[in-house]
Design a protein around this motif. Structure first.
Motif, PDB file in Angstrom:
ATOM      1  N   THR A  18      -0.563  -3.055   5.957  1.00  0.00           N
ATOM      2  CA  THR A  18      -0.466  -2.308   7.214  1.00  0.00           C
ATOM      3  C   THR A  18      -0.263  -3.208   8.431  1.00  0.00           C
ATOM      4  O   THR A  18       0.558  -2.917   9.299  1.00  0.00           O
ATOM      5  CB  THR A  18      -1.733  -1.455   7.424  1.00  0.00           C
ATOM      6  N   GLY A  60       4.519  -3.121   6.184  1.00  0.00           N
ATOM      7  CA  GLY A  60       3.774  -1.903   5.888  1.00  0.00           C
ATOM      8  C   GLY A  60       3.623  -1.576   4.422  1.00  0.00           C
ATOM      9  O   GLY A  60       2.882  -0.662   4.061  1.00  0.00           O
ATOM     10  N   HIS A 132      -3.180   5.029   5.462  1.00  0.00           N
ATOM     11  CA  HIS A 132      -2.278   3.881   5.498  1.00  0.00           C
ATOM     12  C   HIS A 132      -1.564   3.659   4.168  1.00  0.00           C
ATOM     13  O   HIS A 132      -0.678   2.812   4.074  1.00  0.00           O
ATOM     14  CB  HIS A 132      -3.042   2.609   5.865  1.00  0.00           C
ATOM     15  N   HIS A 248       4.707   2.926   4.157  1.00  0.00           N
ATOM     16  CA  HIS A 248       3.274   2.816   3.878  1.00  0.00           C
ATOM     17  C   HIS A 248       2.838   3.511   2.586  1.00  0.00           C
ATOM     18  O   HIS A 248       1.724   3.264   2.108  1.00  0.00           O
ATOM     19  CB  HIS A 248       2.447   3.330   5.060  1.00  0.00           C
TER      20      HIS A 248
END
Length: 264
Positions: A18, A60, A132, A248
């Motif tokens: 993240t 990500g 996330h 993500h």
């Protein structure tokens, strides 16, 4: 003059991507997983070196089992490396395995198969604690149609349609050994459930998994039939595929090497 024996060390690392601009070192001093690992190794051994990973992950994107290797003259016993490195790393990066391998081992070139997992939460509410690592899709999806679409992905194909135009690869042929969709139980308190699209292949092109997922989501939404996945493959055109799914939701799950890869 006596010099320590050089060792080739292979490590497996898990990370939450993240807060990072991908795995690979980037120009402009952007924060990456590779930089964090190399700095921790330098702090531990005094050696300024470059590690070699099984592949890059984008900003990500996460990893459960990213593999990297490096050569070192350090005399630190192999069983102490994980604890020593983790003490100098951020809490969202954990080295979970270290072993000595032959000098010819190369994390990327020696890899035989990779597994990626993309997680979608389908239903009314997202899971705030997993936000996330899950892409939230609030509307219902036709899971069986998506499973049917995945059947077209399995095998050796030219995956030009499922590859970003930014790729530097000259060949778009890859083999997908397994493609499956796994559903978790429905969670009443959230009014939603998670499912995972799991792909195992000989290798993957730039954004290949995310474009496959974006196209499958259109199948699940009823915007295109399952059979269209086969037609997209045959077209060999990025324009025929769906959007690139958000980063993500993607995780590099595992990398397999000689004598580790499961059967087809």
């Amino acid at each position: 003059m006596w010099r320590p024996r050089v060792r080739n060390i292979r490590m497996t690392v898990s990370y939450d991507g993240t807060a990072y601009n991908g795995f690979q070192t980037q120009p402009g001093n952007l924060r990456t997983i590779q930089d964090q690992l190399e700095q921790a190794i330098e702090q531990l051994t005094g050696e300024r070196l470059k590690i070699t990973a099984s592949g890059r992950t984008d900003a990500g994107v996460h990893a459960r089992g990213q593999v990297f290797n490096f050569t070192t003259e350090s005399l630190i016993p192999i069983e102490r490396w994980c604890m020593a490195l983790n003490g100098g790393l951020a809490k969202d990066i954990v080295v979970r395995d270290a072993r000595i391998v032959p000098m010819e081992f190369h994390s990327r070139r020696s890899a035989k198969r990779k597994t990626y997992r993309y997680t979608v939460r389908c239903g009314r509410n997202p899971d705030v604690f997993k936000r996330h690592m899950e892409f939230h899709h609030p509307k219902s999806l036709d899971i069986e149609a998506m499973r049917e679409g995945l059947r077209y992905i399995v095998g050796e194909h030219d995956f030009s349609s499922f590859c970003s135009a930014r790729t530097t690869k000259t060949s778009f042929v890859r083999t997908v050994y397994e493609a499956k969709l796994i559903c978790d139980p429905y969670e009443e308190e959230l009014g939603s459930y998670a499912f995972h699209i799991v792909l195992t292949g000989s290798g993957f092109l730039y954004n290949m998994v995310r474009i496959i997922v974006g196209t499958l989501l259109q199948v699940g939404e009823g915007k295109r039939p399952s059979s269209d996945i086969g037609a997209v493959l045959e077209a060999k055109s990025r324009r025929r595929a769906g959007p690139t799914a958000m980063a993500h939701g993607l995780m590099l799950w595992e990398v397999f090497y000689e004598d580790e890869a499961p059967g087809p």
